[in-house]
Design an enzyme around this catalytic site. Structure first.
Site, PDB file in Angstrom:
ATOM      1  N   GLU A   1       0.868  -1.173  -0.091  1.00 58.45           N
ATOM      2  CA  GLU A   1       0.019   0.105  -0.067  1.00 58.45           C
ATOM      3  C   GLU A   1       0.887   1.223   0.060  1.00 58.45           C
ATOM      4  O   GLU A   1       0.576   2.156  -0.667  1.00 58.45           O
ATOM      5  CB  GLU A   1      -0.831  -0.167   1.287  1.00 58.45           C
ATOM      6  CG  GLU A   1      -1.755  -1.285   1.315  1.00 58.45           C
ATOM      7  CD  GLU A   1      -1.388  -2.399   2.150  1.00 58.45           C
ATOM      8  OE1 GLU A   1      -2.141  -2.769   3.021  1.00 58.45           O
ATOM      9  OE2 GLU A   1       0.025  -2.508   2.000  1.00 58.45           O
TER      10      GLU A   1
ATOM     11  N   GLY B   1      15.817 -39.531  10.107  1.00 64.46           N
ATOM     12  CA  GLY B   1      15.472 -40.805   9.525  1.00 64.46           C
ATOM     13  C   GLY B   1      14.161 -41.158  10.553  1.00 64.46           C
ATOM     14  O   GLY B   1      13.650 -40.175  10.897  1.00 64.46           O
ATOM     15  N   PRO B   2      14.166 -42.678  10.796  1.00 66.75           N
ATOM     16  CA  PRO B   2      12.905 -43.156  11.455  1.00 66.75           C
ATOM     17  C   PRO B   2      12.785 -42.296  12.797  1.00 66.75           C
ATOM     18  O   PRO B   2      11.551 -41.989  13.320  1.00 66.75           O
ATOM     19  CB  PRO B   2      13.353 -44.469  11.614  1.00 66.75           C
ATOM     20  CG  PRO B   2      14.414 -45.003  10.345  1.00 66.75           C
ATOM     21  CD  PRO B   2      14.960 -43.403  10.322  1.00 66.75           C
TER      22      PRO B   2
ATOM     23  N   ALA C   1      11.257 -38.596  12.203  1.00 68.03           N
ATOM     24  CA  ALA C   1      10.050 -38.651  11.600  1.00 68.03           C
ATOM     25  C   ALA C   1       8.970 -39.205  12.435  1.00 68.03           C
ATOM     26  O   ALA C   1       7.920 -38.767  12.838  1.00 68.03           O
ATOM     27  CB  ALA C   1      10.137 -39.559  10.250  1.00 68.03           C
TER      28      ALA C   1
END
Length: 348
Positions: free
Chosen positions: A46, A263-264, A267
């Site tokens: 604006e 990794g696992p 996650a």
């Protein structure tokens, strides 16, 4: 409004501030000026548009803006006040500013006698600002958790080898999605075992133009010779505990989306904490067996406690399949839900 959206797209799509465009119209409908936001610390859309007019030229004008004019003083002043002082008579915008500090511009405008209309082309602007709006409403980045596994859910063979479970087409898709994310996360276990670069690359191994900021979760030190130290961006490291607080800090740094790569353990931590907003599961038509599962304990004791997702798409990638899933309840947090909102709005 569609012209304002085009202008907004000229601004940076990453960082703490949203892409915003503005078109100023005369009382008879002619375009007086256009503006857009070029990044944190620069003039808002604006104000950028108003700066192109001589004093008094905006009296009685209509401002068409993609996002509600801010009501917050940060590195720049409130856009709502700038419009009021310029004599703008009407403001039309698409989406409300969800910021706890920066929102409320429409109310301020109305209190000053400015006519305000909201919601024009809202769906289009919501799509444009999807990640920014998510982060602003949730106080954290959108989290995408990715893993690749065999049909029987294994991420590696018994000896730890995992390259390559999936084929070239799947890997190309992963790198494309890495490039689209603001940041990419890995746990120190995977970092020390695989020495990933965490870069986004093309099929020839060359770096793509867009690179996610690498983020490491875990207390163990990153070795001096680690590939991540050669990343185009300096990595950020957290101790791995208090994931919500770490995500809030990433949001404060302007990170809108986080790609959890490995990794696992990492996650599973995001999943168990209910912090996964999207799952990308690359399935290879192979059976491996053994103990190297793609996920670890999620705290699910009975089937009734299962973490339920719904598929949003299923895609064939060469010999592999990509499953995209989102939480069944609602992938977008409700507006204003977190009291600890940390993502600044355009006002900063």
């Amino acid at each position: 409004m569609r012209r304002a959206i085009e202008l907004a797209e000229l601004g940076p799509a990453t960082g703490v501030n949203p892409q915003v465009g503005c078109v100023l119209l005369s009382p008879t409908g002619e375009v007086l000026a256009e503006g857009w936001h070029r990044g944190a610390g620069t003039a808002h859309a604006e104000v950028d548009a108003l700066s192109k007019l001589p004093p008094g030229a905006a009296v009685g004008a209509t401002a068409v803006v993609t996002l509600e004019p801010c009501n917050h003083t940060g590195r720049t002043g409130p856009c709502a006040l700038a419009l009021i002082e310029a004599g703008v008579a009407r403001v039309v915008y698409a989406v409300d500013d969800p910021g706890a500090a920066s929102g409320g511009g429409a109310e301020r405008l109305r209190a000053a006698g400015v006519e305000v209309e909201a919601g024009l082309a809202a769906d289009e602007v919501e799509a444009l600002l999807d990640d920014w709006l998510f982060a602003a409403r949730a106080g954290r980045p959108r989290v995408i958790v990715k893993w690749a596994s065999s049909l029987d859910g294994r991420a590696a063979a018994a000896d730890g080898t995992s390259q390559w479970i999936t084929g070239r087409a799947a890997r190309t898709d992963v790198h494309r999605r890495r490039a689209a994310a603001d940041a990419i996360a890995v746990g120190t276990g995977t970092l020390l075992a695989d020495d990933p670069s965490l870069t986004a690359r093309d099929d020839d191994g060359a770096l793509l133009d867009a690179q996610p900021v690498p983020v490491v979760f875990g207390r163990r030190a990153v070795p001096d010779g680690a590939a991540i130290r050669r990343h185009p961006h300096e990595f950020v490291q957290f101790d791995g505990t208090e994931l919500p607080a770490h995500l809030a800090e990433l949001a404060a740094r302007g990170i809108r989306s986080l790609f959890v790569e490995g990794g696992p353990t990492l996650a599973s931590a995001f999943l168990a904490a209910g912090l996964a907003d999207e799952l990308l599961v690359y399935l290879a038509p192979a059976l491996i067996g053994g103990p190297r599962l793609a996920l670890e304990d999620l705290g699910v004791a009975t089937i009734g406690e299962a973490l339920r997702y719904e598929f949003s798409s299923v895609e064939r990638l060469g010999d592999d399949v990509l499953l995209v899933a989102r939480p069944r309840d609602d992938r977008t947090p409700p507006e204003g839900a977190p009291a600890q909102q940390t993502t600044p709005s355009e006002g900063n």
